[in-house]
Scaffold this motif. Sequence first.
Motif, PDB file in Angstrom:
ATOM      1  N   TRP A 151       2.921 -20.564 -62.506  1.00 32.99           N
ATOM      2  CA  TRP A 151       3.084 -19.205 -63.002  1.00 32.99           C
ATOM      3  C   TRP A 151       4.248 -19.173 -63.977  1.00 32.99           C
ATOM      4  O   TRP A 151       5.285 -19.788 -63.739  1.00 32.99           O
ATOM      5  N   GLN A 152       4.086 -18.443 -65.052  1.00 32.41           N
ATOM      6  CA  GLN A 152       5.144 -18.351 -66.049  1.00 32.41           C
ATOM      7  C   GLN A 152       5.204 -16.928 -66.595  1.00 32.41           C
ATOM      8  O   GLN A 152       4.180 -16.328 -66.908  1.00 32.41           O
ATOM      9  N   VAL A 153       6.417 -16.397 -66.685  1.00 34.58           N
ATOM     10  CA  VAL A 153       6.632 -15.069 -67.251  1.00 34.58           C
ATOM     11  C   VAL A 153       7.724 -15.198 -68.304  1.00 34.58           C
ATOM     12  O   VAL A 153       8.756 -15.817 -68.065  1.00 34.58           O
ATOM     13  N   GLN A 154       7.479 -14.629 -69.452  1.00 32.72           N
ATOM     14  CA  GLN A 154       8.464 -14.710 -70.523  1.00 32.72           C
ATOM     15  C   GLN A 154       9.061 -13.342 -70.790  1.00 32.72           C
ATOM     16  O   GLN A 154       8.428 -12.313 -70.558  1.00 32.72           O
ATOM     17  N   GLN A 155      10.266 -13.332 -71.254  1.00 33.37           N
ATOM     18  CA  GLN A 155      10.975 -12.123 -71.668  1.00 33.37           C
ATOM     19  C   GLN A 155      11.124 -11.102 -70.535  1.00 33.37           C
ATOM     20  O   GLN A 155      10.761  -9.941 -70.668  1.00 33.37           O
ATOM     21  N   VAL A 156      11.661 -11.555 -69.424  1.00 29.86           N
ATOM     22  CA  VAL A 156      11.951 -10.669 -68.293  1.00 29.86           C
ATOM     23  C   VAL A 156      13.461 -10.493 -68.234  1.00 29.86           C
ATOM     24  O   VAL A 156      14.210 -11.451 -68.401  1.00 29.86           O
ATOM     25  N   SER A 157      13.902  -9.286 -67.980  1.00 31.57           N
ATOM     26  CA  SER A 157      15.328  -9.014 -67.888  1.00 31.57           C
ATOM     27  C   SER A 157      15.954  -9.817 -66.741  1.00 31.57           C
ATOM     28  O   SER A 157      15.389  -9.901 -65.641  1.00 31.57           O
ATOM     29  N   LEU A 158      17.102 -10.407 -67.000  1.00 28.37           N
ATOM     30  CA  LEU A 158      17.797 -11.181 -65.978  1.00 28.37           C
ATOM     31  C   LEU A 158      18.138 -10.304 -64.775  1.00 28.37           C
ATOM     32  O   LEU A 158      18.084 -10.762 -63.627  1.00 28.37           O
ATOM     33  N   ALA A 159      18.435  -9.041 -65.000  1.00 28.94           N
ATOM     34  CA  ALA A 159      18.742  -8.118 -63.897  1.00 28.94           C
ATOM     35  C   ALA A 159      17.545  -7.980 -62.962  1.00 28.94           C
ATOM     36  O   ALA A 159      17.698  -7.978 -61.734  1.00 28.94           O
ATOM     37  N   ILE A 160      16.345  -7.903 -63.519  1.00 23.19           N
ATOM     38  CA  ILE A 160      15.136  -7.793 -62.691  1.00 23.19           C
ATOM     39  C   ILE A 160      14.923  -9.071 -61.889  1.00 23.19           C
ATOM     40  O   ILE A 160      14.594  -9.019 -60.697  1.00 23.19           O
ATOM     41  N   VAL A 161      15.129 -10.216 -62.533  1.00 18.05           N
ATOM     42  CA  VAL A 161      14.974 -11.495 -61.831  1.00 18.05           C
ATOM     43  C   VAL A 161      15.959 -11.583 -60.676  1.00 18.05           C
ATOM     44  O   VAL A 161      15.592 -11.980 -59.556  1.00 18.05           O
ATOM     45  N   ILE A 162      17.190 -11.178 -60.891  1.00 16.95           N
ATOM     46  CA  ILE A 162      18.207 -11.228 -59.831  1.00 16.95           C
ATOM     47  C   ILE A 162      17.846 -10.277 -58.694  1.00 16.95           C
ATOM     48  O   ILE A 162      17.890 -10.647 -57.512  1.00 16.95           O
ATOM     49  N   LEU A 163      17.479  -9.045 -59.036  1.00 16.34           N
ATOM     50  CA  LEU A 163      17.148  -8.067 -57.998  1.00 16.34           C
ATOM     51  C   LEU A 163      15.919  -8.474 -57.184  1.00 16.34           C
ATOM     52  O   LEU A 163      15.906  -8.329 -55.957  1.00 16.34           O
ATOM     53  N   VAL A 164      14.893  -8.992 -57.836  1.00 16.45           N
ATOM     54  CA  VAL A 164      13.693  -9.443 -57.117  1.00 16.45           C
ATOM     55  C   VAL A 164      14.037 -10.631 -56.217  1.00 16.45           C
ATOM     56  O   VAL A 164      13.570 -10.707 -55.075  1.00 16.45           O
ATOM     57  N   SER A 165      14.880 -11.534 -56.703  1.00 13.64           N
ATOM     58  CA  SER A 165      15.288 -12.686 -55.891  1.00 13.64           C
ATOM     59  C   SER A 165      16.045 -12.236 -54.652  1.00 13.64           C
ATOM     60  O   SER A 165      15.811 -12.748 -53.552  1.00 13.64           O
ATOM     61  N   VAL A 166      16.950 -11.282 -54.822  1.00 10.36           N
ATOM     62  CA  VAL A 166      17.707 -10.768 -53.676  1.00 10.36           C
ATOM     63  C   VAL A 166      16.766 -10.077 -52.693  1.00 10.36           C
ATOM     64  O   VAL A 166      16.853 -10.284 -51.477  1.00 10.36           O
ATOM     65  N   LEU A 167      15.856  -9.264 -53.205  1.00 10.64           N
ATOM     66  CA  LEU A 167      14.903  -8.566 -52.341  1.00 10.64           C
ATOM     67  C   LEU A 167      14.043  -9.552 -51.550  1.00 10.64           C
ATOM     68  O   LEU A 167      13.858  -9.395 -50.332  1.00 10.64           O
ATOM     69  N   LEU A 168      13.539 -10.587 -52.201  1.00 10.04           N
ATOM     70  CA  LEU A 168      12.737 -11.594 -51.502  1.00 10.04           C
ATOM     71  C   LEU A 168      13.570 -12.335 -50.460  1.00 10.04           C
ATOM     72  O   LEU A 168      13.079 -12.648 -49.362  1.00 10.04           O
ATOM     73  N   GLY A 169      14.829 -12.601 -50.770  1.00  4.89           N
ATOM     74  CA  GLY A 169      15.721 -13.250 -49.802  1.00  4.89           C
ATOM     75  C   GLY A 169      15.956 -12.386 -48.583  1.00  4.89           C
ATOM     76  O   GLY A 169      15.955 -12.873 -47.446  1.00  4.89           O
TER      77      GLY A 169
END
Length: 72
Positions: free
Chosen positions: A17-35
């Motif tokens: 899976w690959q996603v381009q041009q995603v805000s770093l803030a969204i990546v961080i928040l989704v990672s924290v939520l999944l954790g």
Amino acid sequence: MFAVANSTPVCVNLVFWQVQQVSLAIVILVSVLLGVIFTGTLVFYQRFKDNIKIHTLENKIRKCEEEKVGFQ
């Protein structure tokens, strides 16, 4: 402030899976939520196992106390 400071677009590559041009803030928040979800699931499972063990040991104690009363 967090979203503004981390608004840089990034590319996220996972195994298939690959996603381009995603805000770093969204990546961080989704990672924290999944954790949090993953950790919460593990904690819930461990507490469930512990409660089963506690009930088993309480039943053993009750049985031993009943046997002790029977011997007196």
